[in-house]
Design an enzyme around this catalytic site. Structure first.
Site, PDB file in Angstrom:
ATOM      1  CG  ASP A  13       1.254  32.247 -20.292  1.00  0.00           C
ATOM      2  OD1 ASP A  13       1.306  31.393 -19.401  1.00  0.00           O
ATOM      3  OD2 ASP A  13       0.653  32.076 -21.370  1.00  0.00           O
ATOM      4  CE  LYS A  16      -1.342  34.594 -13.449  1.00  0.00           C
ATOM      5  NZ  LYS A  16      -1.180  34.806 -14.883  1.00  0.00           N
ATOM      6  N   GLY A  40       0.827  27.569 -15.183  1.00  0.00           N
ATOM      7  CA  GLY A  40       2.229  27.236 -14.983  1.00  0.00           C
ATOM      8  C   GLY A  40       2.921  28.476 -14.475  1.00  0.00           C
ATOM      9  CG  HIS A  41       1.694  30.555 -11.430  1.00  0.00           C
ATOM     10  ND1 HIS A  41       0.850  30.806 -10.389  1.00  0.00           N
ATOM     11  CD2 HIS A  41       0.992  30.848 -12.550  1.00  0.00           C
ATOM     12  CE1 HIS A  41      -0.314  31.233 -10.870  1.00  0.00           C
ATOM     13  NE2 HIS A  41      -0.242  31.251 -12.171  1.00  0.00           N
ATOM     14  CD  GLN A 225      -5.780  29.651 -15.700  1.00  0.00           C
ATOM     15  OE1 GLN A 225      -6.642  29.830 -14.866  1.00  0.00           O
ATOM     16  NE2 GLN A 225      -4.933  28.653 -15.624  1.00  0.00           N
TER      17      GLN A 225
HETATM   18  P1  IMP Z   1      -8.089  25.290 -20.432  1.00  0.00           P
HETATM   19  O1  IMP Z   1      -8.236  26.194 -19.262  1.00  0.00           O
HETATM   20  O2  IMP Z   1      -6.975  24.293 -20.309  1.00  0.00           O
HETATM   21  O3  IMP Z   1      -9.375  24.637 -20.837  1.00  0.00           O
HETATM   22  O4  IMP Z   1      -7.682  26.208 -21.684  1.00  0.00           O
HETATM   23  C1  IMP Z   1      -8.574  27.195 -22.184  1.00  0.00           C
HETATM   24  C2  IMP Z   1      -7.799  28.351 -22.802  1.00  0.00           C
HETATM   25  O5  IMP Z   1      -7.084  29.025 -21.778  1.00  0.00           O
HETATM   26  C3  IMP Z   1      -6.740  27.930 -23.837  1.00  0.00           C
HETATM   27  O6  IMP Z   1      -6.640  28.945 -24.808  1.00  0.00           O
HETATM   28  C4  IMP Z   1      -5.472  27.872 -23.028  1.00  0.00           C
HETATM   29  O7  IMP Z   1      -4.318  28.053 -23.814  1.00  0.00           O
HETATM   30  C5  IMP Z   1      -5.695  29.030 -22.076  1.00  0.00           C
HETATM   31  N1  IMP Z   1      -4.969  28.870 -20.811  1.00  0.00           N
HETATM   32  C6  IMP Z   1      -5.292  28.077 -19.777  1.00  0.00           C
HETATM   33  N2  IMP Z   1      -4.404  28.220 -18.786  1.00  0.00           N
HETATM   34  C7  IMP Z   1      -3.523  29.132 -19.194  1.00  0.00           C
HETATM   35  C8  IMP Z   1      -2.377  29.735 -18.574  1.00  0.00           C
HETATM   36  O8  IMP Z   1      -2.015  29.464 -17.428  1.00  0.00           O
HETATM   37  N3  IMP Z   1      -1.707  30.653 -19.323  1.00  0.00           N
HETATM   38  C9  IMP Z   1      -2.116  31.007 -20.565  1.00  0.00           C
HETATM   39  N4  IMP Z   1      -3.179  30.488 -21.168  1.00  0.00           N
HETATM   40  C10 IMP Z   1      -3.882  29.556 -20.483  1.00  0.00           C
END
Ligand code: IMP
Length: 424
Positions: A13, A16, A40-41, A225
């Protein structure tokens, strides 16, 4: 031509989407290399906010081809929704601007169910997953059971789907936590979305990118991420399931390490995190609340409020080193306007000793934060367009970070819009 990388250096977040959007005019190809619809971009232009999950952020530009690389995991249902959203942009012919690696893996409806069952059964130890099926899909990839985009061109893909689905259903039963679902409904939606996915162009993306590079095309690899969520180098197990760091671009696109050019590292002027896991500089007071409110810190994918805290220079230095960052971009400088003083974490007290690198375990019982304090600024930055307009205290903050990180900060973002971007 080298391939440039753009990466988030914190827990995701960082902004990007906005920066890819700003940089896209300089690139012929934008390529996503890992992650999936957990990302989520957010892009903002002409007063409207757009959120992309799987599609590269270059899609809104006429000049750029957008590649979804082999390292990405695709949920056809969410992907179809994203494409449907693009239909409202008159003249945006996404079919000619979006190509997908045959080697990218598919998220099945039962991957999502497995994610939910796994999280629900973890109780307090839950990861805080976005529940998009990311972990189970990458598990099937490394377990050599996954279904890839290219499989959709094979006659027997539905049989393979059924075999994997049935295995998942048995696994879902294994968990104590019981989840409700209507498989028939999920499958109807899934197969309708597969038809849409199949109407797009599938490619061998490593070959496509190699040829593109050879013919002089400029390529930007867009990370999702952030480095602290990397499966190897992040705050394991509170991480995502892919390599979010620079090396992930090599494996997620098939680009050789010696072909990487600039590595753009993006960070927020403070820190945020969604989901569970350690966060040494987290604030539980009014300052944290102000960052969240002014910075509109809610997850673009899940809508969850983000945890907020001061800038963590120990973690940031680690991310700069692991990625080999060559240029930094500081986002959301405007959110810090109005703070009398700003804290920066410069070291951790780890097991009684002061250290300036990220140790194996940063759980709160192991780590005490050492801060330095700097003067804040009160000016509203959101209308500023030139580096010369920035307040002295902000320049001091930037100079300090550049010195500590041994890397130049080339962009300071002062608002969500494309135009609110100051080049230095
Ligand atoms: P997962 O990738 O959905 O399994 O989530 C694993 C961890 O990564 C969790 O703490 C999510 O909140 C975090 N996470 C996954 N995608 C994002 C992102 O795009 N932005 C921020 N945190 C993320």
């Amino acid at each position: 031509m080298a391939v440039d990388l753009l990466l988030g250096l914190q827990w995701g977040d960082e902004g990007k989407g906005k920066i890819v959007d700003v940089l896209t005019k300089d690139y012929d190809i934008i390529a996503r290399f890992q992650g999936g619809p957990n990302a989520g971009h957010t892009l903002e232009f002409d007063g409207i906010k757009h959120v992309l999950h799987t599609i590269p952020s270059g899609i809104f530009h006429d000049n750029a081809m957008n590649v979804i690389g082999n390292g990405v995991v695709i949920d056809p249902v969410i992907f179809k929704r994203e494409l449907d959203n693009l239909k409202k942009f008159e003249g945006l012919d996404y079919k000619s601007k979006l190509i997908i690696s045959r080697k990218a893996h598919l998220i099945l409806p039962t991957h999502r169910l497995l994610d939910a069952a796994s999280e629900a059964s973890k109780g307090k130890a839950k990861i805080g997953s976005t529940l998009k099926g990311i972990g189970p899909t990458y598990m099937d990839k490394t377990g050599r059971n996954g279904i890839r985009v290219g499989d959709l061109e094979l006659a027997d893909w539905k049989e393979r789907y059924t075999t994997l689905r049935d295995k998942h259903l048995t696994m879902i039963d294994y968990y104590d936590a019981k989840i409700e679902f209507d498989l028939a409904e999920l499958e109807t939606e899934f197969f309708a979305a597969i038809t849409v996915l199949k109407s797009l162009t599938f490619i061998d993306s490593e070959e496509y990118l190699y040829q593109a590079q050879k013919s002089g095309k400029t390529i930007l690899a867009e990370g999702a991420q952030g480095s602290l969520l990397d499966i190897d180098f992040g705050t394991y197990p509170y991480v995502t399931s892919s390599n979010t760091t620079a090396a992930g671009a090599c494996t997620g696109l098939g680009v050789a390490p010696n072909q990487i050019g600039e590595v753009f590292g993006i960070f927020k002027a403070y820190t945020t995190r969604v989901g569970s896991g350690p966060f040494p500089t987290e604030l539980f007071d009014e300052d944290g609340e102000t960052m969240g409110r002014v910075g509109n810190e809610f997850g673009a994918t899940t809508g969850r409020p983000r945890r907020c805290g001061w800038l963590d220079l120990v973690a940031l230095k680690y991310a700069v080193r692991v990625n080999g960052v060559t240029q930094l971009m500081m986002m959301k400088g405007d959110v810090l306007s109005g703070f009398k003083s700003l804290k920066i974490c410069t070291a951790y007290k780890y097991k009684g000793q002061e250290i300036d690198h990220l140790p194996y375990n940063i759980e709160p019982e192991n780590v005490e934060v050492v801060y330095t304090e700097m003067a804040g600024w009160s000016e509203d930055l959101t209308g500023m367009t030139e580096a010369s307009q920035l307040p002295k205290e902000l320049n001091d903050y930037i100079d300090y970070l550049e010195k500590e990180l041994e890397t130049p900060i080339k962009i300071v973002s002062v608002g969500p819009d494309r135009t609110q971007t100051i080049h230095r």
